[in-house]
Write an enzyme that holds these catalytic residues in place. Structure first.
Site, mmCIF file in Angstrom:
data_model
loop_
_atom_site.group_PDB
_atom_site.id
_atom_site.type_symbol
_atom_site.label_atom_id
_atom_site.label_comp_id
_atom_site.label_asym_id
_atom_site.label_seq_id
_atom_site.Cartn_x
_atom_site.Cartn_y
_atom_site.Cartn_z
ATOM 1 N N ARG A 164 31.108 42.686 69.717
ATOM 2 C CA ARG A 164 32.120 42.798 70.860
ATOM 3 C C ARG A 164 32.665 44.493 70.252
ATOM 4 O O ARG A 164 33.268 44.508 69.407
ATOM 5 C CB ARG A 164 33.154 42.311 71.199
ATOM 6 C CG ARG A 164 34.104 42.929 72.265
ATOM 7 C CD ARG A 164 35.648 42.445 72.266
ATOM 8 N NE ARG A 164 35.606 40.981 72.552
ATOM 9 C CZ ARG A 164 36.472 40.150 72.190
ATOM 10 N NH1 ARG A 164 37.383 40.619 71.420
ATOM 11 N NH2 ARG A 164 36.470 38.808 72.680
ATOM 12 N N GLY A 214 39.645 49.936 69.041
ATOM 13 C CA GLY A 214 40.613 49.535 68.117
ATOM 14 C C GLY A 214 42.013 49.727 68.717
ATOM 15 O O GLY A 214 42.350 50.790 68.964
ATOM 16 N N ASP A 264 38.257 38.123 67.561
ATOM 17 C CA ASP A 264 39.316 39.429 67.711
ATOM 18 C C ASP A 264 39.175 40.101 66.224
ATOM 19 O O ASP A 264 39.348 39.253 65.435
ATOM 20 C CB ASP A 264 40.486 39.052 68.323
ATOM 21 C CG ASP A 264 40.638 38.869 69.999
ATOM 22 O OD1 ASP A 264 39.447 38.624 70.461
ATOM 23 O OD2 ASP A 264 41.741 38.471 70.254
ATOM 24 N N MET A 265 39.287 41.194 66.495
ATOM 25 C CA MET A 265 39.446 41.789 65.152
ATOM 26 C C MET A 265 40.839 42.531 65.194
ATOM 27 O O MET A 265 41.250 43.087 66.113
ATOM 28 C CB MET A 265 38.464 43.172 65.032
ATOM 29 C CG MET A 265 38.622 43.643 63.487
ATOM 30 S SD MET A 265 38.338 42.341 62.080
ATOM 31 C CE MET A 265 36.430 42.494 62.063
ATOM 32 N N LYS A 299 42.149 35.115 67.543
ATOM 33 C CA LYS A 299 42.492 35.897 66.067
ATOM 34 C C LYS A 299 42.704 34.842 64.929
ATOM 35 O O LYS A 299 43.329 33.843 64.986
ATOM 36 C CB LYS A 299 43.816 36.541 66.207
ATOM 37 C CG LYS A 299 43.559 37.638 67.459
ATOM 38 C CD LYS A 299 45.133 38.295 67.737
ATOM 39 C CE LYS A 299 44.958 39.498 68.387
ATOM 40 N NZ LYS A 299 44.214 39.317 69.611
HETATM 41 C C1 LIG Z 1 37.489 42.777 76.318
HETATM 42 C C2 LIG Z 1 38.135 43.479 75.376
HETATM 43 C C3 LIG Z 1 38.553 42.878 73.908
HETATM 44 C C4 LIG Z 1 39.187 43.616 73.081
HETATM 45 N N1 LIG Z 1 39.422 43.125 71.803
HETATM 46 C C5 LIG Z 1 40.184 43.907 70.766
HETATM 47 C C6 LIG Z 1 39.956 43.443 69.519
HETATM 48 O O1 LIG Z 1 39.554 42.364 69.113
HETATM 49 N N2 LIG Z 1 40.458 44.188 68.501
HETATM 50 C C7 LIG Z 1 41.014 45.479 68.876
HETATM 51 O O2 LIG Z 1 41.371 46.211 67.876
HETATM 52 N N3 LIG Z 1 41.038 45.884 70.102
HETATM 53 C C8 LIG Z 1 40.641 45.369 71.023
HETATM 54 N N4 LIG Z 1 40.514 45.621 72.373
HETATM 55 C C9 LIG Z 1 41.381 46.849 72.656
HETATM 56 C C10 LIG Z 1 40.558 48.131 72.328
HETATM 57 O O3 LIG Z 1 40.592 48.379 71.023
HETATM 58 C C11 LIG Z 1 41.343 49.310 73.033
HETATM 59 O O4 LIG Z 1 42.700 49.280 72.551
HETATM 60 C C12 LIG Z 1 41.706 49.405 74.668
HETATM 61 O O5 LIG Z 1 40.569 48.554 75.047
HETATM 62 C C13 LIG Z 1 41.814 50.781 75.116
HETATM 63 O O6 LIG Z 1 40.640 51.609 74.886
HETATM 64 P P1 LIG Z 1 39.506 52.097 75.792
HETATM 65 O O7 LIG Z 1 38.325 51.693 75.268
HETATM 66 O O8 LIG Z 1 39.496 51.188 77.264
HETATM 67 O O9 LIG Z 1 39.748 53.300 76.003
HETATM 68 P P2 LIG Z 1 40.967 54.210 76.550
HETATM 69 O O10 LIG Z 1 40.510 55.889 76.220
HETATM 70 O O11 LIG Z 1 42.256 54.012 75.751
HETATM 71 O O12 LIG Z 1 41.172 54.098 78.170
HETATM 72 C C14 LIG Z 1 40.222 54.386 78.844
HETATM 73 C C15 LIG Z 1 40.643 54.433 80.447
HETATM 74 O O13 LIG Z 1 40.923 52.838 80.619
HETATM 75 C C16 LIG Z 1 42.427 52.894 81.306
HETATM 76 N N5 LIG Z 1 43.308 52.037 80.319
HETATM 77 C C17 LIG Z 1 42.732 51.714 79.030
HETATM 78 N N6 LIG Z 1 43.936 50.938 78.538
HETATM 79 C C18 LIG Z 1 44.756 50.868 79.374
HETATM 80 C C19 LIG Z 1 46.060 50.310 79.511
HETATM 81 N N7 LIG Z 1 46.575 49.824 78.261
HETATM 82 N N8 LIG Z 1 46.772 50.635 80.348
HETATM 83 C C20 LIG Z 1 46.347 51.265 81.659
HETATM 84 N N9 LIG Z 1 45.170 51.817 81.550
HETATM 85 C C21 LIG Z 1 44.341 51.534 80.524
HETATM 86 C C22 LIG Z 1 42.925 54.052 81.651
HETATM 87 O O14 LIG Z 1 42.368 54.408 82.947
HETATM 88 C C23 LIG Z 1 42.305 55.072 80.482
HETATM 89 O O15 LIG Z 1 41.926 56.507 80.870
HETATM 90 C C24 LIG Z 1 39.931 44.964 73.380
HETATM 91 C C25 LIG Z 1 39.413 45.484 74.562
HETATM 92 C C26 LIG Z 1 38.705 44.806 75.388
HETATM 93 C C27 LIG Z 1 38.379 45.690 76.833
#
Ligand SMILES: Cc1cc2nc3c(=O)[nH]c(=O)nc-3n(C[C@H](O)[C@H](O)[C@H](O)COP(=O)(O)OP(=O)(O)OC[C@H]3O[C@@H](n4cnc5c(N)ncnc54)[C@H](O)[C@@H]3O)c2cc1C
Length: 281
Positions: free
Chosen positions: A163, A167, A113-114, A79
């Protein structure tokens, strides 16, 4: 440590490799043995002391060297506010350059990271500045932000690396989609664009619908992108994707500063609130 922090730590342990660099390396080796790459993050953000930003920079350099020395398939993700962005933009840029240069030497990517939207412009500015000299770097873009399509086109035109995430910060509805359906729809649209862009990208989500769509879009070609998932979430899916021939990486955070990251993980998914409540009973 207060009671709230102690409770969060009990649950957060599943998402964090540990507090020391050695813990992250151990987890990275475990991931590699399952065919999963490691994207390692040293926890820290919003640093307001120059000496701390300097020590975070040194930790990343040490981490990159260790990834190399231990033959790990992996890289770092950082970050910019941990490199002192809030204190001095130019100093943060020099620190970023140092890490990206070391990554280039060791043939490792460096992901940025954002963070929250007040840092979007400056993060992209520094990313694009560094990209001019080094190609081994990529940046996270957030599908919940209304501006992201334009940002993505800018990065595509410069041959960068993206990536795509949904969010993780609280943002106002003026600048961000707030309904889950809207965020998913925008993510899908942006992901479709990435598949036709020709740049390398990461589909970073655990959302089954979006992963299925990515699989559909990649029918012809499983290269040119990777799936990235967080440590401790949907482990079985990582193995399934690897055995189907996809490149998969796991985002592995470690360090003492686990609280803000863990809070974001807990609040983004209702089942974690239930876990938190149950741990009180
Ligand atoms: C590799 C990676 C890098 C990331 N980098 C950043 C970044 O630089 N900046 C940023 O703002 N965000 C980042 N994120 C976080 C991202 O923005 C989301 O907040 C996070 O990934 C949850 O969203 P989702 O796309 O998995 O969808 P969601 O709809 O939130 O989740 C889909 C499914 O995944 C599972 N799941 C997701 N999150 C959780 C949890 N916390 N606990 C348990 N189960 C869960 C559940 O089964 C859920 O139904 C990153 C995520 C990943 C995977």
């Amino acid at each position: 440590m207060g009671l709230k922090e102690a409770l969060i730590l009990r649950i957060a342990k599943r998402w964090i490799a540990g507090t020391r660099l050695e813990d992250a390396i151990k987890d990275a080796k475990k991931a590699n043995s399952r065919g999963v790459g490691a994207v390692i993050n040293y926890l820290g953000e919003d640093i307001t002391e120059d000496s701390v930003a300097e020590s975070h920079t040194n930790e990343y350099l040490r981490l990159q060297n260790e990834i190399h020395n231990q033959g790990i398939r992996g890289c770092v993700s950082l970050k910019l506010t941990q490199l002192g962005l809030i204190l001095d933009r130019e100093k943060a840029r020099r620190r970023l350059e140092k890490i990206v240069e070391n990554g280039a030497k060791l043939k490792q990517y460096v992901w940025i990271d954002m963070e929250g939207s007040k840092f979007t412009d400056v993060t992209l500015y520094l990313y694009l500045a560094v990209l001019e000299s080094y190609g081994n770097t990529g940046v996270a873009l957030q599908a919940y932000l209304r501006r992201t399509q334009d940002d993505m086109e800018r990065i595509i035109s410069k041959g960068g690396m993206v990536r795509l995430v949904k969010g993780a910060y609280r943002e106002s509805s003026e600048i961000a989609f707030s309904k889950r359906t809207e965020i998913r729809k925008n993510y899908e649209k942006l992901m479709e664009r990435l598949f036709s862009s020709g740049i390398y990208f990461a589909v970073a989500t655990h959302d089954k619908h979006l992963i299925d769509r990515a699989i559909e879009l990649s029918k012809e070609k499983k290269e040119g992108f990777e799936f990235e998932l967080l440590k401790g979430i949907r482990e079985e899916l990582k193995d399934e994707l690897v055995s189907s021939g996809y490149t998969v990486s796991e985002y592995l955070p470690y360090g003492e500063n686990w609280y803000p990251y863990s809070k974001r993980r807990i609040y983004e998914h209702p089942s974690n609130i239930m876990l938190l409540i149950r741990s009180l009973i």
